[in-house]
Design a protein around this motif. Structure first.
Motif, PDB file in Angstrom:
ATOM      1  N   CYS A   1     182.458  25.138 121.621  1.00 14.84           N
ATOM      2  CA  CYS A   1     182.143  24.909 120.209  1.00 14.84           C
ATOM      3  C   CYS A   1     181.160  23.750 120.080  1.00 14.84           C
ATOM      4  N   LEU A   2     180.567  23.649 118.907  1.00 11.12           N
ATOM      5  CA  LEU A   2     179.702  22.524 118.585  1.00 11.12           C
ATOM      6  C   LEU A   2     180.601  21.389 118.102  1.00 11.12           C
ATOM      7  N   TYR A   3     180.422  20.198 118.670  1.00  8.84           N
ATOM      8  CA  TYR A   3     181.254  19.055 118.306  1.00  8.84           C
ATOM      9  C   TYR A   3     180.354  17.916 117.851  1.00  8.84           C
ATOM     10  N   ARG A   4     180.693  17.308 116.726  1.00  9.66           N
ATOM     11  CA  ARG A   4     179.907  16.200 116.170  1.00  9.66           C
ATOM     12  C   ARG A   4     180.492  14.875 116.644  1.00  9.66           C
ATOM     13  N   ILE A   5     179.644  14.041 117.239  1.00 10.78           N
ATOM     14  CA  ILE A   5     180.050  12.714 117.694  1.00 10.78           C
ATOM     15  C   ILE A   5     179.530  11.714 116.672  1.00 10.78           C
TER      16      ILE A   5
ATOM     17  N   LEU B   1     169.952  -1.917 106.669  1.00  9.87           N
ATOM     18  CA  LEU B   1     169.568  -0.686 105.995  1.00  9.87           C
ATOM     19  C   LEU B   1     168.763   0.240 106.903  1.00  9.87           C
ATOM     20  N   VAL B   2     167.806  -0.339 107.641  1.00  9.52           N
ATOM     21  CA  VAL B   2     166.988   0.460 108.556  1.00  9.52           C
ATOM     22  C   VAL B   2     167.856   1.060 109.663  1.00  9.52           C
ATOM     23  N   LEU B   3     168.723   0.253 110.257  1.00  4.33           N
ATOM     24  CA  LEU B   3     169.612   0.760 111.313  1.00  4.33           C
ATOM     25  C   LEU B   3     170.553   1.836 110.782  1.00  4.33           C
ATOM     26  N   LEU B   4     170.994   1.687 109.539  1.00  4.76           N
ATOM     27  CA  LEU B   4     171.886   2.670 108.930  1.00  4.76           C
ATOM     28  C   LEU B   4     171.229   4.046 108.858  1.00  4.76           C
ATOM     29  N   PHE B   5     169.928   4.066 108.583  1.00  8.19           N
ATOM     30  CA  PHE B   5     169.229   5.341 108.469  1.00  8.19           C
ATOM     31  C   PHE B   5     168.674   5.849 109.793  1.00  8.19           C
ATOM     32  N   LEU B   6     168.416   4.951 110.745  1.00 10.75           N
ATOM     33  CA  LEU B   6     167.837   5.371 112.028  1.00 10.75           C
ATOM     34  C   LEU B   6     168.867   5.913 113.013  1.00 10.75           C
ATOM     35  N   LEU B   7     170.053   5.333 113.038  1.00  9.85           N
ATOM     36  CA  LEU B   7     171.072   5.773 113.995  1.00  9.85           C
ATOM     37  C   LEU B   7     171.722   7.054 113.503  1.00  9.85           C
ATOM     38  N   LYS B   8     171.566   8.098 114.264  1.00  8.39           N
ATOM     39  CA  LYS B   8     172.067   9.418 113.888  1.00  8.39           C
ATOM     40  C   LYS B   8     173.274   9.789 114.737  1.00  8.39           C
ATOM     41  N   ASP B   9     174.080  10.693 114.191  1.00  7.21           N
ATOM     42  CA  ASP B   9     175.192  11.243 114.958  1.00  7.21           C
ATOM     43  C   ASP B   9     174.642  12.098 116.093  1.00  7.21           C
ATOM     44  N   SER B  10     175.431  12.265 117.125  1.00  6.78           N
ATOM     45  CA  SER B  10     175.081  13.156 118.230  1.00  6.78           C
ATOM     46  C   SER B  10     175.951  14.398 118.143  1.00  6.78           C
ATOM     47  N   TYR B  11     175.525  15.431 118.846  1.00  7.24           N
ATOM     48  CA  TYR B  11     176.265  16.684 118.896  1.00  7.24           C
ATOM     49  C   TYR B  11     176.457  17.066 120.353  1.00  7.24           C
ATOM     50  N   SER B  12     177.569  17.731 120.631  1.00  6.82           N
ATOM     51  CA  SER B  12     177.813  18.126 122.007  1.00  6.82           C
ATOM     52  C   SER B  12     178.260  19.583 122.078  1.00  6.82           C
ATOM     53  N   VAL B  13     178.060  20.147 123.256  1.00  8.16           N
ATOM     54  CA  VAL B  13     178.621  21.445 123.588  1.00  8.16           C
ATOM     55  C   VAL B  13     180.010  21.140 124.132  1.00  8.16           C
ATOM     56  N   ARG B  14     181.039  21.338 123.316  1.00  7.84           N
ATOM     57  CA  ARG B  14     182.410  21.014 123.712  1.00  7.84           C
ATOM     58  C   ARG B  14     183.004  22.232 124.415  1.00  7.84           C
TER      59      ARG B  14
ATOM     60  N   GLY C   1     190.897  21.170 130.831  1.00  2.00           N
ATOM     61  CA  GLY C   1     190.832  20.356 129.620  1.00  2.00           C
ATOM     62  C   GLY C   1     189.514  20.483 128.896  1.00  2.00           C
ATOM     63  N   GLU C   2     189.261  19.522 127.995  1.00  2.00           N
ATOM     64  CA  GLU C   2     188.022  19.522 127.214  1.00  2.00           C
ATOM     65  C   GLU C   2     186.983  18.640 127.868  1.00  2.00           C
ATOM     66  N   ALA C   3     185.712  19.029 127.716  1.00  2.00           N
ATOM     67  CA  ALA C   3     184.605  18.233 128.241  1.00  2.00           C
ATOM     68  C   ALA C   3     183.379  18.468 127.373  1.00  2.00           C
ATOM     69  N   ASP C   4     182.538  17.451 127.291  1.00  2.00           N
ATOM     70  CA  ASP C   4     181.258  17.592 126.614  1.00  2.00           C
ATOM     71  C   ASP C   4     180.250  18.049 127.653  1.00  2.00           C
ATOM     72  N   GLY C   5     179.849  19.320 127.549  1.00  2.00           N
ATOM     73  CA  GLY C   5     178.943  19.902 128.532  1.00  2.00           C
ATOM     74  C   GLY C   5     177.530  19.391 128.422  1.00  2.00           C
ATOM     75  N   TYR C   6     177.075  19.130 127.205  1.00  2.00           N
ATOM     76  CA  TYR C   6     175.717  18.622 126.988  1.00  2.00           C
ATOM     77  C   TYR C   6     175.697  17.934 125.637  1.00  2.00           C
ATOM     78  N   ILE C   7     174.982  16.811 125.535  1.00  2.00           N
ATOM     79  CA  ILE C   7     174.928  16.026 124.301  1.00  2.00           C
ATOM     80  C   ILE C   7     173.480  15.838 123.886  1.00  2.00           C
ATOM     81  N   SER C   8     173.242  15.976 122.583  1.00  2.00           N
ATOM     82  CA  SER C   8     171.906  15.776 122.025  1.00  2.00           C
ATOM     83  C   SER C   8     172.044  15.383 120.559  1.00  2.00           C
ATOM     84  N   LYS C   9     171.022  14.759 120.014  1.00  2.00           N
ATOM     85  CA  LYS C   9     170.998  14.449 118.585  1.00  2.00           C
ATOM     86  C   LYS C   9     170.502  15.640 117.768  1.00  2.00           C
ATOM     87  N   ASP C  10     169.961  16.643 118.443  1.00  2.00           N
ATOM     88  CA  ASP C  10     169.416  17.832 117.793  1.00  2.00           C
ATOM     89  C   ASP C  10     170.517  18.890 117.628  1.00  2.00           C
ATOM     90  N   ARG C  11     171.045  19.004 116.418  1.00  2.00           N
ATOM     91  CA  ARG C  11     172.152  19.917 116.144  1.00  2.00           C
ATOM     92  C   ARG C  11     171.760  21.369 116.423  1.00  2.00           C
TER      93      ARG C  11
END
Length: 123
Positions: free
Chosen positions: A37-41, A76-89, A95-105
């Motif tokens: 599944c797609l997992y939001r970090i 304010l700048v850091l608040l808008f620049l730092l984005k969540d990451s997404y992973s292939v969970r 068990g569970e593992a993050d197969g690949y992580i990227s900021k590109d959903r």
């Protein structure tokens, strides 16, 4: 007799075939993957909010106004620049593992869909 693997997704970082999910760091056997599944970090925003609030409070004082403006702007700048990451969970028998992580959903969603297709193809 040549046993050709079906490729469901391939680029410079990831290859997904009917039997393997290969990233730059690790290879997963498709027969060990039970679901994906797609997992939001979510990134913590505590430091950014602290800088913003402290900066706004410092703006009140005459002698600390410049420092307050700088702190508030940095927060304010850091608040808008730092984005969540997404992973292939990946869920597997180990068990569970993050197969690949990227900021590109959308990129992660493509990989998740390809892994799902490979799981269905496997049967």
């Amino acid at each position: 007799m040549e046993n050709k693997e079906t490729v469901f997704f391939q680029d410079a970082n990831v290859t997904i075939t009917q039997s393997r999910f290969v990233t730059q760091a690790k290879t997963y056997a498709m027969n060990n993957i039970s679901s994906v599944c797609l997992y939001r970090i979510k990134r913590s925003k505590g430091l950014q909010l602290f800088l913003l609030i402290a900066g706004l409070l410092l703006i009140i004082g005459e002698s600390t106004r410049v420092a307050g403006i700088v702190m508030a702007l940095v927060g304010l700048v850091l608040l808008f620049l730092l984005k969540d990451s997404y992973s292939v969970r990946i869920n597997s028998n180990s068990g569970e593992a993050d197969g690949y992580i990227s900021k590109d959903r959308n990129y992660i969603l493509q990989i998740v869909n390809a892994v799902n297709d490979a799981i269905v193809h496997r049967g």
